[in-house]
Design a protein around this motif. Structure first.
Motif, PDB file in Angstrom:
ATOM      1  N   SER A  52       0.812  -1.211   0.000  1.00  0.00           N
ATOM      2  CA  SER A  52       0.000   0.000   0.000  1.00  0.00           C
ATOM      3  C   SER A  52       0.845   1.260   0.000  1.00  0.00           C
ATOM      4  N   ILE A  53       2.134   1.142   0.295  1.00  0.00           N
ATOM      5  CA  ILE A  53       3.011   2.302   0.332  1.00  0.00           C
ATOM      6  C   ILE A  53       4.307   1.977  -0.404  1.00  0.00           C
ATOM      7  N   GLY A  54       4.666   2.824  -1.360  1.00  0.00           N
ATOM      8  CA  GLY A  54       5.955   2.724  -2.018  1.00  0.00           C
ATOM      9  C   GLY A  54       6.098   1.518  -2.934  1.00  0.00           C
ATOM     10  N   GLN A  55       7.357   1.149  -3.166  1.00  0.00           N
ATOM     11  CA  GLN A  55       7.695   0.057  -4.058  1.00  0.00           C
ATOM     12  C   GLN A  55       7.956  -1.224  -3.254  1.00  0.00           C
ATOM     13  N   PRO A  56       7.733  -2.384  -3.883  1.00  0.00           N
ATOM     14  CA  PRO A  56       8.036  -3.630  -3.171  1.00  0.00           C
ATOM     15  C   PRO A  56       9.531  -3.880  -3.096  1.00  0.00           C
ATOM     16  N   MET A  57       9.974  -4.454  -2.002  1.00  0.00           N
ATOM     17  CA  MET A  57      11.360  -4.887  -1.891  1.00  0.00           C
ATOM     18  C   MET A  57      11.615  -6.009  -2.893  1.00  0.00           C
ATOM     19  N   PRO A  58      12.885  -6.272  -3.228  1.00  0.00           N
ATOM     20  CA  PRO A  58      13.181  -7.297  -4.229  1.00  0.00           C
ATOM     21  C   PRO A  58      12.646  -8.685  -3.880  1.00  0.00           C
ATOM     22  N   GLN A  59      12.489  -8.960  -2.597  1.00  0.00           N
ATOM     23  CA  GLN A  59      11.971 -10.259  -2.172  1.00  0.00           C
ATOM     24  C   GLN A  59      11.296 -10.076  -0.812  1.00  0.00           C
ATOM     25  N   SER A  60      10.586 -11.095  -0.378  1.00  0.00           N
ATOM     26  CA  SER A  60       9.940 -10.998   0.924  1.00  0.00           C
ATOM     27  C   SER A  60      10.990 -11.032   2.026  1.00  0.00           C
ATOM     28  N   PHE A  61      10.629 -10.509   3.187  1.00  0.00           N
ATOM     29  CA  PHE A  61      11.534 -10.531   4.331  1.00  0.00           C
ATOM     30  C   PHE A  61      11.863 -11.966   4.720  1.00  0.00           C
ATOM     31  N   GLU A  62      10.851 -12.829   4.663  1.00  0.00           N
ATOM     32  CA  GLU A  62      11.074 -14.226   5.043  1.00  0.00           C
ATOM     33  C   GLU A  62      12.120 -14.880   4.144  1.00  0.00           C
ATOM     34  N   LYS A  63      12.001 -14.666   2.834  1.00  0.00           N
ATOM     35  CA  LYS A  63      12.962 -15.268   1.905  1.00  0.00           C
ATOM     36  C   LYS A  63      14.351 -14.673   2.092  1.00  0.00           C
ATOM     37  N   ALA A  64      14.412 -13.342   2.218  1.00  0.00           N
ATOM     38  CA  ALA A  64      15.703 -12.688   2.405  1.00  0.00           C
ATOM     39  C   ALA A  64      16.388 -13.184   3.676  1.00  0.00           C
ATOM     40  N   SER A  65      15.611 -13.410   4.729  1.00  0.00           N
ATOM     41  CA  SER A  65      16.175 -13.887   5.995  1.00  0.00           C
ATOM     42  C   SER A  65      16.694 -15.307   5.871  1.00  0.00           C
ATOM     43  N   LEU A  66      15.936 -16.167   5.183  1.00  0.00           N
ATOM     44  CA  LEU A  66      16.358 -17.555   5.013  1.00  0.00           C
ATOM     45  C   LEU A  66      17.640 -17.649   4.190  1.00  0.00           C
ATOM     46  N   VAL A  67      17.713 -16.847   3.123  1.00  0.00           N
ATOM     47  CA  VAL A  67      18.918 -16.854   2.293  1.00  0.00           C
ATOM     48  C   VAL A  67      20.104 -16.345   3.099  1.00  0.00           C
ATOM     49  N   ASP A  68      19.860 -15.319   3.904  1.00  0.00           N
ATOM     50  CA  ASP A  68      20.928 -14.756   4.719  1.00  0.00           C
ATOM     51  C   ASP A  68      21.421 -15.761   5.755  1.00  0.00           C
ATOM     52  N   LEU A  69      20.485 -16.522   6.346  1.00  0.00           N
ATOM     53  CA  LEU A  69      20.870 -17.531   7.319  1.00  0.00           C
ATOM     54  C   LEU A  69      21.673 -18.655   6.667  1.00  0.00           C
ATOM     55  N   ALA A  70      21.326 -18.959   5.416  1.00  0.00           N
ATOM     56  CA  ALA A  70      22.033 -20.034   4.703  1.00  0.00           C
ATOM     57  C   ALA A  70      23.435 -19.617   4.288  1.00  0.00           C
ATOM     58  N   THR A  71      23.618 -18.332   4.025  1.00  0.00           N
ATOM     59  CA  THR A  71      24.924 -17.821   3.594  1.00  0.00           C
ATOM     60  C   THR A  71      25.311 -16.619   4.435  1.00  0.00           C
ATOM     61  N   PRO A  72      25.526 -16.810   5.725  1.00  0.00           N
ATOM     62  CA  PRO A  72      25.793 -15.676   6.617  1.00  0.00           C
ATOM     63  C   PRO A  72      27.022 -14.887   6.186  1.00  0.00           C
ATOM     64  N   GLY A  73      26.860 -13.548   6.197  1.00  0.00           N
ATOM     65  CA  GLY A  73      27.975 -12.680   5.843  1.00  0.00           C
ATOM     66  C   GLY A  73      28.156 -12.485   4.362  1.00  0.00           C
ATOM     67  N   ALA A  74      27.503 -13.304   3.546  1.00  0.00           N
ATOM     68  CA  ALA A  74      27.698 -13.203   2.103  1.00  0.00           C
ATOM     69  C   ALA A  74      26.513 -12.557   1.399  1.00  0.00           C
ATOM     70  N   HIS A  75      25.320 -12.856   1.877  1.00  0.00           N
ATOM     71  CA  HIS A  75      24.121 -12.375   1.192  1.00  0.00           C
ATOM     72  C   HIS A  75      23.805 -10.939   1.581  1.00  0.00           C
ATOM     73  N   ARG A  76      23.620 -10.087   0.583  1.00  0.00           N
ATOM     74  CA  ARG A  76      23.202  -8.712   0.811  1.00  0.00           C
ATOM     75  C   ARG A  76      22.158  -8.332  -0.229  1.00  0.00           C
ATOM     76  N   VAL A  77      21.088  -7.729   0.235  1.00  0.00           N
ATOM     77  CA  VAL A  77      20.038  -7.266  -0.673  1.00  0.00           C
ATOM     78  C   VAL A  77      20.498  -5.972  -1.333  1.00  0.00           C
ATOM     79  N   HIS A  78      20.373  -5.923  -2.636  1.00  0.00           N
ATOM     80  CA  HIS A  78      20.768  -4.711  -3.354  1.00  0.00           C
ATOM     81  C   HIS A  78      19.653  -3.677  -3.278  1.00  0.00           C
ATOM     82  N   MET A  79      20.030  -2.458  -2.892  1.00  0.00           N
ATOM     83  CA  MET A  79      19.072  -1.361  -2.831  1.00  0.00           C
ATOM     84  C   MET A  79      19.669  -0.132  -3.508  1.00  0.00           C
TER      85      MET A  79
END
Length: 370
Positions: A52-79
């Protein structure tokens, strides 16, 4: 930015805070691009569905968190931003500096006052997420110790920025508009008012007990008006409010006030504002009442004495008799009413959303200069 907590058009505290920053940051020289987390979609990429506000993030928070947990320190969301400000607890690593506003440590410190659904998982994720912020904004000095204790935040990377009210709240409300709103809700002016989602920490049950201790003539003259949607663990309170109404008590529960002007009018029509909350990271309704020139009875717990600074009658929120005494005082003692109204007004003038935005922009510039 993260989308504020929108529920059926109703803004919660995080939503009010986020909306205020979206409105006022551009006046400080910041170019603001709002983003919201989309809802997760099983087996599909994120979309703008439900945004309802602004643009959507590249992926859901849940997915971004899971990817980050799988590859700690390596995964960064591009903004495509110089800096990203997270206005709630959903923090992930990004390829730009991240500033996060942590409103309180309530879910971890007092989980019994929160929505029990997946609480342990959410708390674990919040602890993990908090470490990914380059800088933290707390809403009160009270909150810092709890953020350090519960989230292991480094106090050297915390800045305190108070919440506030819009400038229009400091102007007298239109009397005809106020009268029209009160007529719509069948209210006589001068009532006792409280505002907030119905949930255990808001302590509305004890407020009802305190109001029922007042002389019947005063209760008949001044209703207890509760403005707040159903939250969690509020079934007993809702039953009590409905029972009081059924017994002919002068109790009004308004659970669907979503219009900002209507809410402002309800403050303006009140005789006394009561906020006996057991726990607040800040407590925006207190400042709204101050700005509306309504004397305030407030809890002396958590951050609230820091917010009121003596401009309210601060009482132990667990002591129903003291709460009733304070309500009676502000309803009947003209000298004390006048003192609280004047002190509250002066305090509200110090706490505006423009000041919040200006101080927040200073935090941004400090982080970017490091």
């Amino acid at each position: 930015m993260i989308e504020p907590g929108l529920t059926g058009g109703r803004l919660d505290g995080i939503g009010v805070y986020t909306r205020a920053l979206l409105r006022h940051l551009p006046r400080t020289g910041c170019t603001v691009l709002p983003y919201s987390w989309p809802r997760p979609r099983m087996g599909k990429s994120a979309s703008g569905e439900g945004i309802s506000i602004g643009q959507p993030m590249p992926q859901s928070f849940e997915k971004a968190s899971l990817v980050d947990l799988a590859t700690p320190g390596a995964h960064r969301v591009h903004m495509p931003a110089d800096l990203f400000h997270v206005t709630d607890y959903r923090i992930v690593r990004m390829d730009c500096p991240v500033v996060a506003t942590l409103h309180d440590a309530l879910p971890i410190k007092y989980p019994e006052w929160c929505n029990p659904r997946l609480r342990s998982v959410k708390n674990w994720l919040q602890r993990k997420a908090t470490a990914k912020a380059d800088h933290v904004i707390a809403l009160s000095y009270f909150a810092i110790d709890e953020l350090v204790e519960c989230f292991d935040v480094n106090p050297q990377r915390v800045s305190v920025v108070y919440c506030g009210v819009d400038d229009e709240w400091l102007e007298p409300a239109d009397l005809e508009a106020v009268a029209a709103t009160l007529a719509e809700y069948k209210l006589n002016p001068g009532y006792f008012l409280t505002v907030g989602t119905l949930q255990p920490r808001k302590n509305v049950g004890r407020l009802l007990d305190a109001w029922l201790m007042l002389p019947k003539a005063l209760r008949d003259e001044r209703a207890l008006v509760v403005v707040g949607a159903r939250g969690w663990r509020c079934e007993e309170l809702v039953a009590r409010l409905q029972a009081a109404q059924g017994q002919g008590e002068n109790v009004v529960w308004l659970d669907k006030v979503t219009d900002a002007q209507a809410l402002r009018h309800l403050y303006a029509g009140a005789g006394v504002f009561a906020f006996p909350s057991l726990y607040e990271g800040f407590g925006i309704p207190v400042v709204e009442a101050f700005a509306s020139r309504v004397p305030v009875v407030a809890s002396n717990a958590s951050s609230l004495p820091e917010v009121t600074q003596g401009a309210a009658l601060d009482v132990d929120p667990l002591d129903t008799a003291l709460l009733a005494e304070a309500l009676h005082t502000l309803a009947t003692n003209n000298a004390e009413r006048a003192r609280c109204i004047a002190a509250g007004r002066a305090r509200a003038e110090q706490l505006t959303w423009h000041a919040t935005a200006r101080q927040t922009a200073e935090v941004y510039r400090t982080v970017l200069s490091q």
